[in-house]
Scaffold this motif. Structure first.
Motif, short mmCIF file in Angstrom:
data_model
loop_
_atom_site.label_atom_id
_atom_site.label_comp_id
_atom_site.label_asym_id
_atom_site.label_seq_id
_atom_site.Cartn_x
_atom_site.Cartn_y
_atom_site.Cartn_z
N GLU A 56 0.81 -1.21 0.00
CA GLU A 56 0.00 0.00 0.00
C GLU A 56 0.84 1.26 0.00
OE1 GLU A 56 -2.59 -0.24 3.32
OE2 GLU A 56 -3.50 -2.14 2.72
N LEU A 57 2.13 1.15 0.39
CA LEU A 57 2.99 2.32 0.52
C LEU A 57 3.97 2.48 -0.64
CD1 LEU A 57 3.83 1.92 4.30
CD2 LEU A 57 2.25 3.57 3.31
N ASN A 58 3.88 1.61 -1.62
CA ASN A 58 4.84 1.65 -2.71
C ASN A 58 4.83 2.98 -3.48
OD1 ASN A 58 6.13 -0.79 -2.43
ND2 ASN A 58 4.60 -1.93 -3.62
N SER A 59 3.67 3.60 -3.57
CA SER A 59 3.56 4.84 -4.34
C SER A 59 3.92 6.07 -3.53
CB SER A 59 2.13 4.98 -4.88
OG SER A 59 1.21 5.00 -3.81
N PHE A 60 4.29 5.90 -2.27
CA PHE A 60 4.61 7.03 -1.41
C PHE A 60 6.10 7.00 -1.04
CE2 PHE A 60 0.15 6.06 -0.63
CZ PHE A 60 -0.44 7.30 -0.81
N THR A 61 6.66 8.16 -0.81
CA THR A 61 8.03 8.24 -0.33
C THR A 61 8.06 8.17 1.19
OG1 THR A 61 10.04 9.57 -0.25
CG2 THR A 61 7.95 10.77 -0.32
N LEU A 62 9.06 7.48 1.71
CA LEU A 62 9.22 7.35 3.16
C LEU A 62 10.21 8.35 3.72
CD1 LEU A 62 9.25 3.46 3.55
CD2 LEU A 62 7.31 5.02 3.76
N TYR A 63 10.80 9.18 2.85
CA TYR A 63 11.78 10.17 3.29
C TYR A 63 11.04 11.48 3.62
CZ TYR A 63 15.13 6.87 1.41
OH TYR A 63 15.88 5.73 1.18
N ILE A 64 10.39 11.47 4.76
CA ILE A 64 9.57 12.62 5.16
C ILE A 64 10.20 13.42 6.28
CG2 ILE A 64 7.42 11.57 4.39
CD1 ILE A 64 6.90 10.69 7.23
N GLY A 65 11.40 13.05 6.69
CA GLY A 65 12.11 13.82 7.69
C GLY A 65 11.65 13.60 9.11
N ILE A 66 11.00 12.47 9.39
CA ILE A 66 10.52 12.16 10.73
C ILE A 66 11.16 10.87 11.20
CG2 ILE A 66 8.49 11.59 12.14
CD1 ILE A 66 6.82 13.31 10.33
N ASP A 67 11.64 10.86 12.43
CA ASP A 67 12.24 9.67 13.02
C ASP A 67 11.12 8.72 13.45
OD1 ASP A 67 13.62 7.73 14.40
OD2 ASP A 67 14.93 9.15 15.44
N PHE A 68 11.00 7.59 12.75
CA PHE A 68 9.91 6.67 13.06
C PHE A 68 10.08 6.00 14.42
CE2 PHE A 68 9.22 6.96 8.48
CZ PHE A 68 7.83 7.03 8.43
N ALA A 69 11.30 5.90 14.91
CA ALA A 69 11.51 5.34 16.25
C ALA A 69 10.88 6.25 17.30
CB ALA A 69 13.00 5.17 16.51
N LYS A 70 11.03 7.56 17.13
CA LYS A 70 10.42 8.51 18.05
C LYS A 70 8.90 8.50 17.92
CE LYS A 70 14.38 11.65 18.36
NZ LYS A 70 14.88 13.03 18.15
N VAL A 71 8.43 8.33 16.69
CA VAL A 71 6.98 8.25 16.48
C VAL A 71 6.39 7.04 17.20
CG1 VAL A 71 5.17 7.94 14.74
CG2 VAL A 71 7.06 9.51 14.30
N ALA A 72 7.10 5.91 17.16
CA ALA A 72 6.65 4.71 17.86
C ALA A 72 6.57 4.96 19.36
CB ALA A 72 7.59 3.54 17.56
N VAL A 73 7.58 5.66 19.90
CA VAL A 73 7.56 6.00 21.32
C VAL A 73 6.37 6.91 21.64
CG1 VAL A 73 8.81 7.21 23.15
CG2 VAL A 73 10.05 5.73 21.58
N CYS A 74 6.13 7.90 20.80
CA CYS A 74 5.02 8.84 21.00
C CYS A 74 3.67 8.13 20.97
CB CYS A 74 5.05 9.93 19.94
SG CYS A 74 6.50 11.00 20.02
N THR A 75 3.55 7.15 20.07
CA THR A 75 2.30 6.39 19.97
C THR A 75 1.99 5.66 21.27
OG1 THR A 75 2.67 6.09 17.60
CG2 THR A 75 1.09 4.63 18.66
N ILE A 76 3.00 5.04 21.84
CA ILE A 76 2.80 4.30 23.10
C ILE A 76 2.49 5.27 24.24
CG2 ILE A 76 3.87 2.73 24.75
CD1 ILE A 76 5.53 1.59 22.47
#
Length: 261
Positions: free
Chosen positions: A113-133
């Motif tokens: 589902e994400l093939n058409s999108f770029t993942l280089y959005i300038g956000i640290d996904f590790a920090k996002v995972a922490v924020c989600t929890i």
């Protein structure tokens, strides 16, 4: 849209009828919390530090849920301080768990589902995972904290001669009863929210080992464990702090306590 409005009206009527003024405030608090959450997502998308933004948002949400709904009182102050202490203790644990488990980012099931999108959005996904929890934890610990402090405040009002240890023991007993329902709530919230995902795993013919080791499943299980840990830690912290505050202020009579509420 009309269905959403009807459901909102029904919810408001029921909350007003059952909860009175606090029910009305609780209904308004839903929209305030939504506004805080939406603003948090916008600020995180602006490449600000997501951890700091989330902690500020959790503090604001705690103030709304505790001080706006329950007013500024002994029980709400004790619940707020306990919530902040528990949140600080949890943040370091969550950081370590996310780093060790590597649950940040997207799972292999989501790649198509994400093939058409770029993942280089300038956000640290590790920090996002922490924020989600962290965001998932704040609701559970504030609910548990105010339930314990409110019950202990009532005990102190109707039994002003109770000592600090007796009050702490009563708070722990209340907390143990709350803990059983909280853990079940977390479990059924996970099952209800991810029932479609489990059925998808079945259609993909995943084995039990593949399901348990999938990133999507693991991230949710770790979130539940972290939230459950917060719900456990908040019990002795709230019980001790509330007992300390209530027993320290010996000059407050039951009549004055009632009027202060």
């Amino acid at each position: 849209m009309s269905v959403l409005v009807c459901l909102a009206v029904i919810l408001f009527i029921l909350m007003k009828f059952v909860g009175g003024e606090k029910g009305t405030r609780s209904f308004i608090a839903l929209f305030l919390n939504f506004g805080v959450t939406f603003a948090t997502m916008l600020l995180m998308g602006s490449k600000n530090n997501p951890i700091i933004i989330t902690l500020i948002a959790c503090t604001v949400i705690s103030c709304i849920n505790l001080f706006y709904i329950n007013n500024v009182s002994i029980k709400s102050i004790a619940a707020f301080i306990s919530t902040m202490i528990t949140l600080v203790l949890l943040v370091s644990v969550i950081f370590i768990l996310v780093e060790m488990s590597m649950i940040q980012g997207f799972g292999i099931e989501e790649i198509e589902e994400l093939n058409s999108f770029t993942l280089y959005i300038g956000i640290d996904f590790a920090k996002v995972a922490v924020c989600t929890i962290i965001m998932g934890t704040i609701g559970a610990i504030t609910d548990t904290a105010i339930s314990i402090s409110s019950a202990m405040n009532e005990i102190s009002i109707h039994n002003p001669l109770i000592d600090r240890f007796g009050l702490f023991k009563s708070g722990m007993n209340v907390g143990r009863d709350i803990l059983g329902t909280t853990t079940n709530t977390l479990y059924f919230a996970f099952i209800g929210g991810y029932l479609a995902l489990i059925l998808w795993f079945k259609d993909l013919s995943y084995s039990l080992g593949e399901v348990v080791n999938s990133k999507v499943f693991s991230s949710e299980i770790i979130s539940i464990f972290c939230i459950g840990t917060g719900a456990i830690l908040i019990i002795p912290i709230t019980a001790w702090l509330t007992a300390y505050i209530l027993s320290k202020d010996q000059n407050i009579t039951p009549k004055n306590k009632l009027t202060s509420e």
